[in-house]
Motif scaffolding. Structure first.
Motif, PDB file in Angstrom:
ATOM      1  N   GLU A 190       9.607 -31.307   3.346  1.00  0.00           N
ATOM      2  CA  GLU A 190       9.878 -31.352   4.779  1.00  0.00           C
ATOM      3  C   GLU A 190      10.735 -32.559   5.173  1.00  0.00           C
ATOM      4  OE1 GLU A 190       9.314 -29.084   6.868  1.00  0.00           O
ATOM      5  OE2 GLU A 190       7.820 -27.800   5.933  1.00  0.00           O
ATOM      6  N   ARG A 193      14.013 -32.580   3.054  1.00  0.00           N
ATOM      7  CA  ARG A 193      14.689 -31.284   3.147  1.00  0.00           C
ATOM      8  C   ARG A 193      14.980 -30.676   1.774  1.00  0.00           C
ATOM      9  NH1 ARG A 193      18.338 -31.859   8.663  1.00  0.00           N
ATOM     10  NH2 ARG A 193      16.636 -32.731   9.907  1.00  0.00           N
ATOM     11  N   SER A 244       6.581 -22.008   6.051  1.00  0.00           N
ATOM     12  CA  SER A 244       7.444 -22.998   6.684  1.00  0.00           C
ATOM     13  C   SER A 244       8.902 -22.593   6.547  1.00  0.00           C
ATOM     14  CB  SER A 244       7.208 -24.376   6.054  1.00  0.00           C
ATOM     15  OG  SER A 244       8.067 -25.338   6.616  1.00  0.00           O
ATOM     16  N   TRP A 245       9.276 -22.118   5.368  1.00  0.00           N
ATOM     17  CA  TRP A 245      10.637 -21.629   5.125  1.00  0.00           C
ATOM     18  C   TRP A 245      10.940 -20.452   6.060  1.00  0.00           C
ATOM     19  CZ3 TRP A 245      12.845 -21.220  -0.518  1.00  0.00           C
ATOM     20  CH2 TRP A 245      14.167 -20.764  -0.472  1.00  0.00           C
ATOM     21  N   LYS A 265      11.770 -21.344   9.553  1.00  0.00           N
ATOM     22  CA  LYS A 265      13.087 -21.973   9.686  1.00  0.00           C
ATOM     23  C   LYS A 265      14.216 -20.947   9.748  1.00  0.00           C
ATOM     24  CE  LYS A 265      11.885 -26.373   7.429  1.00  0.00           C
ATOM     25  NZ  LYS A 265      10.471 -26.293   7.766  1.00  0.00           N
ATOM     26  N   HIS A 290      16.972 -26.929   8.182  1.00  0.00           N
ATOM     27  CA  HIS A 290      15.706 -27.429   8.727  1.00  0.00           C
ATOM     28  C   HIS A 290      15.719 -27.331  10.248  1.00  0.00           C
ATOM     29  CE1 HIS A 290      13.228 -29.064   5.340  1.00  0.00           C
ATOM     30  NE2 HIS A 290      14.286 -28.559   4.743  1.00  0.00           N
ATOM     31  N   THR A 304      13.709 -25.618  13.794  1.00  0.00           N
ATOM     32  CA  THR A 304      12.401 -25.266  14.318  1.00  0.00           C
ATOM     33  C   THR A 304      12.570 -24.380  15.533  1.00  0.00           C
ATOM     34  OG1 THR A 304      10.247 -26.162  15.000  1.00  0.00           O
ATOM     35  CG2 THR A 304      12.215 -27.262  15.867  1.00  0.00           C
ATOM     36  N   LYS A 307      16.523 -21.905  18.401  1.00  0.00           N
ATOM     37  CA  LYS A 307      16.374 -22.501  17.069  1.00  0.00           C
ATOM     38  C   LYS A 307      17.123 -23.819  17.120  1.00  0.00           C
ATOM     39  CE  LYS A 307      14.903 -20.651  13.844  1.00  0.00           C
ATOM     40  NZ  LYS A 307      13.569 -20.508  13.235  1.00  0.00           N
ATOM     41  N   SER A 348      17.598 -28.161  15.759  1.00  0.00           N
ATOM     42  CA  SER A 348      17.326 -29.293  14.880  1.00  0.00           C
ATOM     43  C   SER A 348      16.593 -30.327  15.726  1.00  0.00           C
ATOM     44  CB  SER A 348      18.624 -29.870  14.329  1.00  0.00           C
ATOM     45  OG  SER A 348      18.363 -31.092  13.650  1.00  0.00           O
TER      46      SER A 348
END
Length: 457
Positions: free
Chosen positions: A274, A277, A326-327, A330, A394, A396, A435, A437
């Motif tokens: 995380e 990255r 988590s992937w 993203k 990366h 969110t 989405k 950063s």
């Protein structure tokens, strides 16, 4: 600048998240506790064969996979709590049938009903109803941690409970916990107004769309493979530990230190994934660790061999179990995370079904060595697929609300903000999904664009 995530959880939010996490964890505990003991204790059941016992281990995944997304849709229509209560009652009924069964067929029926109590999506939707946007990620992380903890506790508690009262004690306790969950749902968890939230709930048109999203399929296949082998290896491992000299009632003492050490080894790798990255590299490392462990299991004969192989396996398993969702979060498009996660979860449970049923058949026909080697080759093939998959950016997900419909000019301004990768406006929710950063995104600037009248006031 981000939303005021530094504000603490309200007491009502803490109570809600803790209660919902306990519901999720106890249900998963009941599903998992039989994995390390079914192939040993199940031999006492009438008509038991390795193939049927493998089916009993994994059949919950079939009903769960089929009902996961529909149950979430029903919770949108009829309310979260009615769906959760109904699911827990079905789960308790399945547990009771399995506890009272002298035949493997009764246990298979009970396990299928356990899976039919598919409440995961309704719980996740209720979390979104009961928590503020700025605390949503922490709430979801708490639920995720409870699932991981329940799996570890299940592997430790299952052999111990079985040594006291056999499979009946496990299924009986599971039924009691499910009924306690009903009481918690009725009297402890608040009843909020359901709020549509596409980062938490699947929506049928979006599900159909995400089924063709090629970015998601390496992850969907990965969780399918991971949970298929999770159930499949426990078709063989308990009997192999007994052959190596460890009595079934002592299996707890093998799993306990292995799981604790595997968790400790996992933590720094998740931080690297995380913070630095390196998500793709960590996932590949986990997959290779699993391949090595499965090949080691195929030739293990002494207890220390098994301890080492299990340590490496759970190390890799934990890395992938934590990293794959988590992937997915993203790369899932803005406003489609709930639908993408619904497909992902269904593949996870379908993998458990295939792993149990196919693992039992393979063990019967070809033995444990062929089983472990085949599973290793399956994971290796998936790792090759991931090598060809681009590493995730990366990003969110963020949901913002607006009192008025957004114009094309406002949407273009949002898209032009630094750190914004995608923008989706959904009029039926009066919400904007982005989405972003998190390191670059200016939340205050986005608020000004969305609600200029409030900003000027």
């Amino acid at each position: 600048m981000s939303p005021s995530s530094t504000e603490p959880f309200a007491h009502s939010e803490q109570r809600a998240v803790a209660s919902l996490a306990s519901l999720y964890a106890t249900r998963m505990l009941g599903l998992f506790m039989v994995l390390p003991v079914m192939m040993v204790e199940g031999q006492k059941l009438a008509h038991a064969t390795p193939a049927l016992l493998g089916l009993a281990m994994g059949v919950y995944g079939l009903t769960q996979a089929l009902l996961q997304i529909p149950a979430g849709a029903l919770s949108d229509r009829f309310g979260r709590k009615p769906v959760i209560i109904t699911g827990l009652l079905i789960f308790a009924l399945g547990s009771l049938i399995a506890a009272l069964s002298d035949s493997v067929y009764g246990v298979i029926l009970g396990r299928a009903l356990q899976g039919a109590g598919a409440i995961a999506s309704a719980i996740m939707a209720l979390v979104t109803d009961l928590t503020r946007e700025e605390h949503r990620m922490k709430a979801m992380a708490s639920i995720g941690a409870s699932i991981g903890l329940s799996f570890s506790v299940a592997l430790i508690a299952g052999p111990w409970l079985a040594s006291i009262g056999g499979l009946e004690s496990i299924f009986g306790l599971t039924a009691v916990l499910a009924l306690l969950g009903v009481a918690v749902t009725i009297w402890v968890i608040p009843t909020p107004t359901a709020r549509p939230h596409r980062d938490a709930s699947a929506v049928w048109p979006e599900v159909k769309k995400q089924l063709s999203n090629r970015q998601l399929w390496p992850l969907n296949i990965g969780i399918f493979v991971l949970h298929a082998l999770m159930v499949a290896i426990f078709v063989a491992i308990p009997l192999q530990l007994i052959n190596a000299g460890l009595s079934s009632q002592d299996h707890t003492w093998m799993y306990l230190p292995v799981l604790l050490l595997a968790f400790v080894l996992m933590v720094p790798f998740i931080i690297v994934a995380e913070k630095r990255r390196q998500m793709k590299s960590v996932v590949l490392f986990g997959a290779i660790a699993i391949v090595v462990s499965l090949m080691s299991m195929s030739v293990s004969s002494q207890l220390w061999h098994w301890a080492l192989a299990l340590l490496v396996y759970f190390w890799g398993f934990n890395l992938m179990e934590a990293s794959l969702p988590s992937w997915l979060s993203k790369v899932a498009p803005a406003g489609a995370k709930g639908s993408a996660m619904g497909i992902y979860s269904s593949m996870q449970f379908f993998g458990a079904f295939i792993g149990g049923s196919a693992g039992g058949l393979m063990l019967s026909a070809y033995g444990h060595i062929a089983l472990f080697v085949s599973l290793a080759l399956l994971v290796l093939a998936w790792a090759v697929m991931v090598m060809k998959t681009p590493a995730p950016k990366h990003l969110t997900s963020l949901r913002m609300t607006s009192t008025n419909a957004l114009s094309d000019a406002q949407l273009a301004e949002l898209q032009a903000l630094q750190g914004v990768a995608e923008v989706t406006w959904l009029a039926d929710e009066a919400a904007i999904y982005l989405k972003i950063s998190a390191d670059e995104f200016d939340y205050s600037a986005a608020q000004i664009i969305i609600n200029p009248a409030q900003a000027s006031a």
